[in-house]
Design a protein around this motif. Structure first.
Motif, PDB file in Angstrom:
ATOM      1  N   VAL A  18       0.841  -1.197   0.000  1.00 41.04           N
ATOM      2  CA  VAL A  18       0.000   0.000   0.000  1.00 41.04           C
ATOM      3  C   VAL A  18       0.881   1.254   0.000  1.00 41.04           C
ATOM      4  O   VAL A  18       0.623   2.209  -0.739  1.00 41.04           O
ATOM      5  N   THR A  55      -6.977   0.718  -4.445  1.00 40.51           N
ATOM      6  CA  THR A  55      -6.039   1.252  -3.457  1.00 40.51           C
ATOM      7  C   THR A  55      -5.571   2.643  -3.864  1.00 40.51           C
ATOM      8  O   THR A  55      -5.534   3.560  -3.047  1.00 40.51           O
ATOM      9  N   ALA A  70      -7.219  -0.226   3.039  1.00 38.60           N
ATOM     10  CA  ALA A  70      -6.467  -0.786   1.917  1.00 38.60           C
ATOM     11  C   ALA A  70      -5.536  -1.904   2.387  1.00 38.60           C
ATOM     12  O   ALA A  70      -5.449  -2.958   1.742  1.00 38.60           O
TER      13      ALA A  70
END
Length: 137
Positions: A18, A55, A70
Motif C-alpha cells: 500500500v 487502493t 487498503a
C-alpha cells in the motif's frame, strides 16, 4: 481462517505494498502484483488488478482510515493466495519492493573551432538521470 504466521507475512506485505502504491503509483506496482499473482485463478488475478486501482483511488484522500482499509483488503488477498500457494511465500518480499525508476540517458557531443580558451574544444558529456551509479567512472 489463516494461521498467525501467514497473516503476519500477508499483513506486512500488504502494508508495504500500500505504501509503494502511494509513493510509486498504481501503474508501476500493477506489473509487480500481476507477477506475484501469476499462479492465481483468473478471478483472483482480476481481483488483484482491481485492488491496485481501488487502493490508488482510496489513497487520494490521505486519511489513516483509507490506508488501514487498503492494508486490510490486501492482507486478505495475499493471505488467501499464500494459503493456496505456500511455495510463493519467499516471493512476497519482491512484491513490496518498488521497481527502480528507468534510467534516462542523454548524450551531448561538443565539437567546434573558433575563439575558445586554450584552442579547439572536443568532448562530450553523458547524463544518466535516475539510473544506478556506475561506481565513480
Amino acid at each position: 481462517m489463516y494461521d498467525a504466521e501467514l497473516m503476519a507475512v500477508a499483513t506486512g506485505a500488504a502494508g508495504t505494498l500500500v505504501a509503494a502504491i502511494a509513493t510509486s503509483g498504481a501503474e508501476k506496482m500493477r506489473l509487480k502484483v500481476a507477477q506475484f499473482f501469476r499462479r492465481a485463478t483468473p478471478d483472483q488475478q482480476r481481483a488483484a488488478a482491481r485492488a491496485v486501482d481501488d487502493t490508488a483511488a482510496q489513497l487520494t484522500s490521505p486519511s489513516p482510515e483509507a490506508q488501514a482499509l487498503a492494508v486490510a483488503a490486501w492482507a486478505q488477498l495475499i493471505a488467501q493466495y499464500l494459503a493456496e500457494h505456500r511455495d510463493v511465500i519467499s516471493e512476497v518480499d519482491e512484491l513490496a519492493v518498488p521497481t527502480p525508476p528507468a534510467s534516462k540517458v542523454w548524450n551531448q557531443r561538443n565539437t567546434g573551432t573558433g575563439t575558445f580558451i586554450g584552442g579547439d574544444v572536443h568532448g562530450g558529456m553523458t547524463f544518466n538521470y535516475g539510473g544506478a551509479s556506475d561506481g565513480g567512472r
